[in-house]
Every structure is written in structure tokens, then in C-alpha cells.
Write a protein that holds these residues in place. Structure first.
Motif, PDB file in Angstrom:
ATOM      1  N   LEU A 128      -6.224   1.406  -2.476  1.00  0.00           N
ATOM      2  CA  LEU A 128      -6.893   1.695  -3.744  1.00  0.00           C
ATOM      3  C   LEU A 128      -8.409   1.803  -3.549  1.00  0.00           C
ATOM      4  CD1 LEU A 128      -6.180   2.200  -6.654  1.00  0.00           C
ATOM      5  CD2 LEU A 128      -6.316  -0.252  -7.067  1.00  0.00           C
ATOM      6  N   ARG A 129      -8.977   0.892  -2.785  1.00  0.00           N
ATOM      7  CA  ARG A 129     -10.421   0.941  -2.525  1.00  0.00           C
ATOM      8  C   ARG A 129     -10.784   2.230  -1.779  1.00  0.00           C
ATOM      9  NH1 ARG A 129     -13.151  -4.144   0.024  1.00  0.00           N
ATOM     10  NH2 ARG A 129     -12.959  -4.797  -2.124  1.00  0.00           N
ATOM     11  N   ILE A 130      -9.966   2.606  -0.819  1.00  0.00           N
ATOM     12  CA  ILE A 130     -10.215   3.842  -0.066  1.00  0.00           C
ATOM     13  C   ILE A 130     -10.177   5.050  -0.995  1.00  0.00           C
ATOM     14  CG2 ILE A 130      -9.265   5.372   1.719  1.00  0.00           C
ATOM     15  CD1 ILE A 130      -8.336   2.704   3.141  1.00  0.00           C
ATOM     16  N   VAL A 149      -0.512 -13.042 -14.309  1.00  0.00           N
ATOM     17  CA  VAL A 149      -1.014 -12.542 -13.033  1.00  0.00           C
ATOM     18  C   VAL A 149      -1.862 -11.299 -13.271  1.00  0.00           C
ATOM     19  CG1 VAL A 149      -0.389 -11.647 -10.746  1.00  0.00           C
ATOM     20  CG2 VAL A 149       1.013 -13.444 -11.804  1.00  0.00           C
ATOM     21  N   ALA A 150      -3.058 -11.313 -12.702  1.00  0.00           N
ATOM     22  CA  ALA A 150      -3.938 -10.142 -12.736  1.00  0.00           C
ATOM     23  C   ALA A 150      -3.729  -9.372 -11.444  1.00  0.00           C
ATOM     24  CB  ALA A 150      -5.389 -10.581 -12.851  1.00  0.00           C
ATOM     25  N   SER A 151      -3.619  -8.057 -11.556  1.00  0.00           N
ATOM     26  CA  SER A 151      -3.366  -7.255 -10.370  1.00  0.00           C
ATOM     27  C   SER A 151      -4.040  -5.893 -10.451  1.00  0.00           C
ATOM     28  CB  SER A 151      -1.857  -7.058 -10.189  1.00  0.00           C
ATOM     29  OG  SER A 151      -1.592  -6.344  -9.001  1.00  0.00           O
ATOM     30  N   ALA A 152      -4.608  -5.496  -9.327  1.00  0.00           N
ATOM     31  CA  ALA A 152      -5.077  -4.124  -9.173  1.00  0.00           C
ATOM     32  C   ALA A 152      -3.944  -3.270  -8.604  1.00  0.00           C
ATOM     33  CB  ALA A 152      -6.292  -4.082  -8.253  1.00  0.00           C
ATOM     34  N   TYR A 153      -2.870  -3.925  -8.123  1.00  0.00           N
ATOM     35  CA  TYR A 153      -1.752  -3.252  -7.457  1.00  0.00           C
ATOM     36  C   TYR A 153      -0.457  -3.343  -8.258  1.00  0.00           C
ATOM     37  CZ  TYR A 153      -3.662  -1.898  -2.912  1.00  0.00           C
ATOM     38  OH  TYR A 153      -4.325  -1.267  -1.902  1.00  0.00           O
ATOM     39  N   ILE A 170     -10.654   5.133  -4.225  1.00  0.00           N
ATOM     40  CA  ILE A 170     -11.700   5.090  -5.250  1.00  0.00           C
ATOM     41  C   ILE A 170     -13.093   5.235  -4.642  1.00  0.00           C
ATOM     42  CG2 ILE A 170     -12.824   3.584  -6.957  1.00  0.00           C
ATOM     43  CD1 ILE A 170      -9.951   2.441  -7.504  1.00  0.00           C
ATOM     44  N   ALA A 171     -13.395   4.419  -3.654  1.00  0.00           N
ATOM     45  CA  ALA A 171     -14.770   4.345  -3.150  1.00  0.00           C
ATOM     46  C   ALA A 171     -15.073   5.297  -2.000  1.00  0.00           C
ATOM     47  CB  ALA A 171     -15.086   2.912  -2.718  1.00  0.00           C
ATOM     48  N   GLU A 172     -14.095   5.484  -1.105  1.00  0.00           N
ATOM     49  CA  GLU A 172     -14.374   6.308   0.077  1.00  0.00           C
ATOM     50  C   GLU A 172     -14.079   7.784  -0.147  1.00  0.00           C
ATOM     51  OE1 GLU A 172     -13.069   4.898   3.896  1.00  0.00           O
ATOM     52  OE2 GLU A 172     -13.303   2.803   3.277  1.00  0.00           O
ATOM     53  N   THR A 173     -12.846   8.089  -0.541  1.00  0.00           N
ATOM     54  CA  THR A 173     -12.476   9.496  -0.681  1.00  0.00           C
ATOM     55  C   THR A 173     -12.746  10.045  -2.073  1.00  0.00           C
ATOM     56  OG1 THR A 173     -10.177   9.078  -1.329  1.00  0.00           O
ATOM     57  CG2 THR A 173     -10.654   9.211   1.049  1.00  0.00           C
ATOM     58  N   LYS A 174     -12.975   9.146  -3.019  1.00  0.00           N
ATOM     59  CA  LYS A 174     -13.231   9.536  -4.422  1.00  0.00           C
ATOM     60  C   LYS A 174     -12.093  10.386  -4.996  1.00  0.00           C
ATOM     61  CE  LYS A 174     -17.931   8.459  -4.269  1.00  0.00           C
ATOM     62  NZ  LYS A 174     -17.889   7.084  -3.921  1.00  0.00           N
ATOM     63  N   ALA A 175     -10.875  10.161  -4.509  1.00  0.00           N
ATOM     64  CA  ALA A 175      -9.709  10.905  -4.977  1.00  0.00           C
ATOM     65  C   ALA A 175      -9.172  10.356  -6.301  1.00  0.00           C
ATOM     66  CB  ALA A 175      -8.598  10.855  -3.925  1.00  0.00           C
ATOM     67  N   LEU A 176      -9.580   9.159  -6.649  1.00  0.00           N
ATOM     68  CA  LEU A 176      -9.068   8.501  -7.852  1.00  0.00           C
ATOM     69  C   LEU A 176     -10.217   7.800  -8.547  1.00  0.00           C
ATOM     70  CD1 LEU A 176      -6.591   7.465  -9.527  1.00  0.00           C
ATOM     71  CD2 LEU A 176      -6.502   5.524  -7.950  1.00  0.00           C
ATOM     72  N   ARG A 177     -10.232   7.924  -9.853  1.00  0.00           N
ATOM     73  CA  ARG A 177     -11.200   7.165 -10.658  1.00  0.00           C
ATOM     74  C   ARG A 177     -10.477   5.913 -11.149  1.00  0.00           C
ATOM     75  NH1 ARG A 177     -11.156  10.947 -14.324  1.00  0.00           N
ATOM     76  NH2 ARG A 177     -11.629   9.419 -15.950  1.00  0.00           N
ATOM     77  N   ASN A 232       0.822  -1.217   0.000  1.00  0.00           N
ATOM     78  CA  ASN A 232       0.000   0.000   0.000  1.00  0.00           C
ATOM     79  C   ASN A 232       0.853   1.263   0.000  1.00  0.00           C
ATOM     80  OD1 ASN A 232      -2.991  -0.545   0.076  1.00  0.00           O
ATOM     81  ND2 ASN A 232      -2.297  -1.975   1.644  1.00  0.00           N
ATOM     82  N   ARG A 233       1.938   1.262   0.783  1.00  0.00           N
ATOM     83  CA  ARG A 233       2.818   2.431   0.828  1.00  0.00           C
ATOM     84  C   ARG A 233       3.428   2.711  -0.548  1.00  0.00           C
ATOM     85  NH1 ARG A 233       6.286   0.696   4.304  1.00  0.00           N
ATOM     86  NH2 ARG A 233       7.945   0.231   2.845  1.00  0.00           N
ATOM     87  N   LEU A 234       3.934   1.657  -1.197  1.00  0.00           N
ATOM     88  CA  LEU A 234       4.573   1.844  -2.497  1.00  0.00           C
ATOM     89  C   LEU A 234       3.568   2.134  -3.605  1.00  0.00           C
ATOM     90  CD1 LEU A 234       7.405  -0.821  -2.223  1.00  0.00           C
ATOM     91  CD2 LEU A 234       7.573   1.662  -1.954  1.00  0.00           C
TER      92      LEU A 234
END
Length: 174
Positions: free
Chosen positions: A52-54, A117-121, A56-63, A12-14
Motif C-alpha cells: 500500500l505504501r509503495i 481493530v484499525a487496519s490499512a489492510y 501510494i507514496a512511490e508509484t502514486k498509482a493509488l490515492r 500483500n498479495r491478497l
């Protein structure tokens, strides 16, 4: 999932640093999301420890579509929807769900000596390094959404648990 806490923190940090470096979020947005991430971790909900979820979904800082567009256009990655993937039996037996949740990545295919490998990260170097070392083969990376990863892992976990329960029931009857 406390055994996965170091990789969760590092990935998460990176990832956050990479998002800022690519001007996908601001430092202030990262700081706010990181504070929320630490709250989630303090509650012991490691599975939900997803920056990423935070963002996108919580703070809406990223689409998420902007992130995926960046990965496709700038990194030349393909996209995969994990909800449409059926793992081969050898991959199923080796899949470590905790590590998949911790890294938001899933090895979904193997062809000769290459893993897919599929990755969201993907933008987190620690995630890429972990899987490349773990798999011990060259890796072809695909981008995917956090929803796709979560849906796949939830379904896989339910099937795995259902299978073990069914096996226990059969053994009990015998």
C-alpha cells in the motif's frame, strides 16, 4: 521480522488482488509495485514491506483518500486515527508489534467480547482471518491510513523500549 514473512507475503498479495478487483489500481500497477515490494523484502526491511505504501507514496498509482472513500462508502466502515488512541493496559501488554507491522492492523479496544481493530489492510482477507482467529472474538473493523498505523506503532515501540530501559536503570541502581 522474518518470522512474519509468510503473513507479509500473503497479506500483500491478497491486498493487491482486492485493489485490482475493485478497479482501484490496474494489473500493471500491481505488477510494478509487487516488483518493488520484493526488492524491499530482499533488503531485509520487512517493516517497510508495505504494498500500500509503495502504491501510494512511490508509484502514486493509488490515492489513499480514494481507498478510504471506497472502504467507507462501499464497505460501510468507520474511520479511526490511531494517533488519537490510547490503549488500555491489557491491550498494551498483549500487542505484538511485529504482527501489527506485518498486517498493518492494530487491535485498539475491547468491549465485552468484541474487539475493535484499525487496519490499512482491511481488503486483504488473510489479515482479517488472522486477527479474527488470533483475537477469538467478533471483530469490528475500522479503516485507517498507513501513516496513522506507522505513527502509532513507532510511538508505542518507543514507549515500550523506553519503559524497559528505565526499568533496567532502576534495577541497576538498586
Amino acid at each position: 521480522m522474518s518470522e512474519f514473512r509468510p503473513i507479509i507475503m500473503r497479506s500483500n498479495r491478497l491486498l493487491g488482488a482486492a485493489l485490482v478487483e475493485r478497479n482501484l489500481i490496474t494489473v500493471e500497477q500491481l505488477e510494478a509495485a509487487t516488483e518493488r515490494l520484493l526488492q524491499v523484502l530482499d533488503q531485509g526491511i520487512d517493516r517497510d514491506a508495505c504494498l500500500l505504501r509503495i502504491l501510494i507514496a512511490e508509484t502514486k498509482a493509488l490515492r489513499e483518500d480514494a481507498l478510504l472513500e471506497h472502504l467507507v462508502e462501499e464497505m460501510s466502515m468507520g474511520l479511526v486515527d490511531m494517533r488519537e488512541i490510547d490503549l488500555h493496559d491489557d491491550l498494551k501488554s498483549q500487542l505484538n508489534l511485529g504482527m501489527c507491522w506485518a498486517t498493518w492492523s492494530i487491535p485498539f479496544d475491547k468491549d465485552d467480547d468484541i474487539h475493535y481493530v484499525a487496519s490499512a489492510y482491511y481488503l486483504s482477507p488473510s489479515v482479517r482471518q488472522h486477527w479474527e482467529k488470533q483475537l477469538g472474538t467478533p471483530v469490528v473493523w475500522y479503516a485507517t491510513t498507513i501513516e496513522s498505523i506507522a505513527d502509532f506503532l513507532d510511538k508505542f515501540e518507543a514507549e515500550r523500549n523506553g519503559g524497559s530501559v528505565a526499568a533496567k536503570n532502576v534495577a541497576a541502581v538498586a
